[in-house]
Design a protein around this motif. Structure first.
Motif, PDB file in Angstrom:
ATOM      1  N   UNK A  69      -0.052  56.805   1.797  1.00  0.00           N
ATOM      2  CA  UNK A  69       0.205  56.602   0.362  1.00  0.00           C
ATOM      3  C   UNK A  69       0.598  55.154   0.085  1.00  0.00           C
ATOM      4  N   UNK A  70       1.461  54.590   0.929  1.00  0.00           N
ATOM      5  CA  UNK A  70       1.873  53.202   0.744  1.00  0.00           C
ATOM      6  C   UNK A  70       0.691  52.251   0.910  1.00  0.00           C
ATOM      7  N   UNK A  71      -0.153  52.501   1.906  1.00  0.00           N
ATOM      8  CA  UNK A  71      -1.338  51.665   2.100  1.00  0.00           C
ATOM      9  C   UNK A  71      -2.262  51.732   0.885  1.00  0.00           C
ATOM     10  N   UNK A  72      -2.478  52.926   0.362  1.00  0.00           N
ATOM     11  CA  UNK A  72      -3.351  53.095  -0.802  1.00  0.00           C
ATOM     12  C   UNK A  72      -2.754  52.417  -2.028  1.00  0.00           C
ATOM     13  N   UNK A  73      -1.451  52.589  -2.217  1.00  0.00           N
ATOM     14  CA  UNK A  73      -0.766  51.971  -3.362  1.00  0.00           C
ATOM     15  C   UNK A  73      -0.838  50.447  -3.290  1.00  0.00           C
ATOM     16  N   UNK A  74      -0.607  49.905  -2.097  1.00  0.00           N
ATOM     17  CA  UNK A  74      -0.650  48.454  -1.918  1.00  0.00           C
ATOM     18  C   UNK A  74      -2.059  47.909  -2.152  1.00  0.00           C
ATOM     19  N   UNK A  75      -3.077  48.618  -1.633  1.00  0.00           N
ATOM     20  CA  UNK A  75      -4.462  48.173  -1.824  1.00  0.00           C
ATOM     21  C   UNK A  75      -4.838  48.171  -3.295  1.00  0.00           C
ATOM     22  N   UNK A  76      -4.410  49.200  -4.032  1.00  0.00           N
ATOM     23  CA  UNK A  76      -4.724  49.276  -5.455  1.00  0.00           C
ATOM     24  C   UNK A  76      -3.999  48.199  -6.252  1.00  0.00           C
ATOM     25  N   UNK A  78      -2.928  45.359  -5.196  1.00  0.00           N
ATOM     26  CA  UNK A  78      -3.411  44.025  -4.814  1.00  0.00           C
ATOM     27  C   UNK A  78      -4.850  43.789  -5.244  1.00  0.00           C
ATOM     28  N   UNK A  79      -5.482  44.822  -5.826  1.00  0.00           N
ATOM     29  CA  UNK A  79      -6.890  44.734  -6.242  1.00  0.00           C
ATOM     30  C   UNK A  79      -7.771  44.278  -5.075  1.00  0.00           C
ATOM     31  N   UNK A  80      -7.537  44.912  -3.948  1.00  0.00           N
ATOM     32  CA  UNK A  80      -8.254  44.548  -2.729  1.00  0.00           C
ATOM     33  C   UNK A  80      -9.689  45.056  -2.765  1.00  0.00           C
ATOM     34  N   UNK A  81     -10.616  44.292  -2.191  1.00  0.00           N
ATOM     35  CA  UNK A  81     -11.999  44.735  -2.101  1.00  0.00           C
ATOM     36  C   UNK A  81     -12.081  46.025  -1.297  1.00  0.00           C
ATOM     37  N   UNK A  82     -12.885  46.957  -1.778  1.00  0.00           N
ATOM     38  CA  UNK A  82     -12.994  48.261  -1.128  1.00  0.00           C
ATOM     39  C   UNK A  82     -13.768  48.183   0.172  1.00  0.00           C
ATOM     40  N   UNK A  83     -14.724  47.262   0.258  1.00  0.00           N
ATOM     41  CA  UNK A  83     -15.612  47.207   1.422  1.00  0.00           C
ATOM     42  C   UNK A  83     -15.089  46.222   2.461  1.00  0.00           C
ATOM     43  N   UNK A 190       5.168  42.788  -0.539  1.00  0.00           N
ATOM     44  CA  UNK A 190       3.960  42.220  -1.144  1.00  0.00           C
ATOM     45  C   UNK A 190       3.938  42.430  -2.651  1.00  0.00           C
ATOM     46  N   UNK A 191       4.391  43.612  -3.089  1.00  0.00           N
ATOM     47  CA  UNK A 191       4.322  43.911  -4.510  1.00  0.00           C
ATOM     48  C   UNK A 191       5.487  43.321  -5.291  1.00  0.00           C
ATOM     49  N   UNK A 192       6.625  43.092  -4.649  1.00  0.00           N
ATOM     50  CA  UNK A 192       7.782  42.523  -5.339  1.00  0.00           C
ATOM     51  C   UNK A 192       7.803  41.005  -5.295  1.00  0.00           C
ATOM     52  N   UNK A 193       6.941  40.417  -4.458  1.00  0.00           N
ATOM     53  CA  UNK A 193       6.926  38.968  -4.317  1.00  0.00           C
ATOM     54  C   UNK A 193       6.387  38.313  -5.592  1.00  0.00           C
ATOM     55  N   UNK A 194       7.115  37.355  -6.166  1.00  0.00           N
ATOM     56  CA  UNK A 194       6.621  36.642  -7.360  1.00  0.00           C
ATOM     57  C   UNK A 194       5.290  35.961  -7.101  1.00  0.00           C
ATOM     58  N   UNK A 195       5.073  35.472  -5.861  1.00  0.00           N
ATOM     59  CA  UNK A 195       3.828  34.792  -5.514  1.00  0.00           C
ATOM     60  C   UNK A 195       2.634  35.728  -5.709  1.00  0.00           C
ATOM     61  N   UNK A 196       2.804  36.997  -5.340  1.00  0.00           N
ATOM     62  CA  UNK A 196       1.726  37.965  -5.498  1.00  0.00           C
ATOM     63  C   UNK A 196       1.420  38.196  -6.952  1.00  0.00           C
ATOM     64  N   UNK A 200      -2.055  37.681  -9.221  1.00  0.00           N
ATOM     65  CA  UNK A 200      -2.683  38.709 -10.024  1.00  0.00           C
ATOM     66  C   UNK A 200      -2.926  38.244 -11.437  1.00  0.00           C
ATOM     67  N   UNK A 201      -1.960  37.472 -12.018  1.00  0.00           N
ATOM     68  CA  UNK A 201      -2.144  36.995 -13.379  1.00  0.00           C
ATOM     69  C   UNK A 201      -3.298  36.007 -13.472  1.00  0.00           C
ATOM     70  N   UNK A 202      -3.486  35.204 -12.409  1.00  0.00           N
ATOM     71  CA  UNK A 202      -4.606  34.255 -12.394  1.00  0.00           C
ATOM     72  C   UNK A 202      -5.939  34.983 -12.376  1.00  0.00           C
TER      73      UNK A 202
END
Length: 203
Positions: A69-76, A78-83, A190-196, A200-202
């Motif tokens: 669940x954590x891996x799936x949440x992080x991937x979503x 982070x808008x990570x490429x699926x492939x 990764x999700x709480x980091x301001x850098x991340x 995402x905003x860019x």
């Protein structure tokens, strides 16, 4: 016989994590592998059901549910490429697997009778599962797939220590769930980091 089949399924799920090119299916099979770990726990803890039930609850929570669940949440998030594809291609990955099979057979060669509750072929499956996890570090580029490979490696070590020692003290077994803790902490950072969030905003 059913346990030998379970060990084979554990290996096959690890191979899918190694060669699969879709992150969603990698996470799905990692979760399936987590649930399959219930069977080695039952096999190696016969007669100690209080210990077995406690360990099964941890396996289901950490390896079957929380880590995927954590891996799936992080991937979503982070808008990570699926492939994703192996670094050296599928043919080279297959060659590495063949070398691993030869190594596993050599390790167990000359051991006709084992004083552990698994057959020799099942032990080969477990050793190969550990090898598949290591191989993920060699052939994978996507960081989520690398973490999934680490989880496969740790699952293999978890099973190997159980079948060789017929069950470890509960405190030592809990150390085998460090992969889930690592994934949870990494995903949260990764999700709480301001850098991340700036990245995402860019996008």
């Amino acid at each position: 016989m059913i346990y030998d089949f379970v060990y084979l399924l554990l290996l096959l799920s690890g191979i899918v994590v190694l060669v699969e090119n879709r992150l969603s299916r990698i996470i799905l099979f990692l979760s399936l592998q987590g649930f399959l770990l219930i069977f080695p726990v039952i096999q190696t803890h016969e007669g100690d059901w209080q210990h077995a039930i406690s360990l099964i609850m941890l396996v289901v929570l950490f390896k079957g549910l929380l880590t995927p669940w954590i891996l799936n949440w992080t991937a979503n998030k982070s808008k990570m490429n699926e492939s994703t594809t192996p670094r050296f291609g599928y043919l080279a990955t297959l060659l590495f697997m063949v070398l691993g099979l030869v190594l596993a057979v050599k390790i167990t060669d000359g051991v006709p009778l084992l004083s552990i509750p698994v057959h020799k072929i099942a032990l080969i499956y477990v050793i190969l599962l550990v090898y598949v996890g290591i191989l993920c570090f060699v052939v994978r580029r996507n960081w989520l797939a690398l973490i999934a490979g680490f989880c496969v490696f740790e699952n293999g070590i978890f099973v190997l220590t159980m079948v060789l020692d017929k069950g470890l003290p509960f405190g030592l077994e809990f150390g085998s769930f460090l992969d889930a803790i690592l994934v949870i902490v990494s995903g949260g950072i990764l999700q709480l980091s301001p850098h991340m969030h700036v990245k995402e905003r860019k996008l």
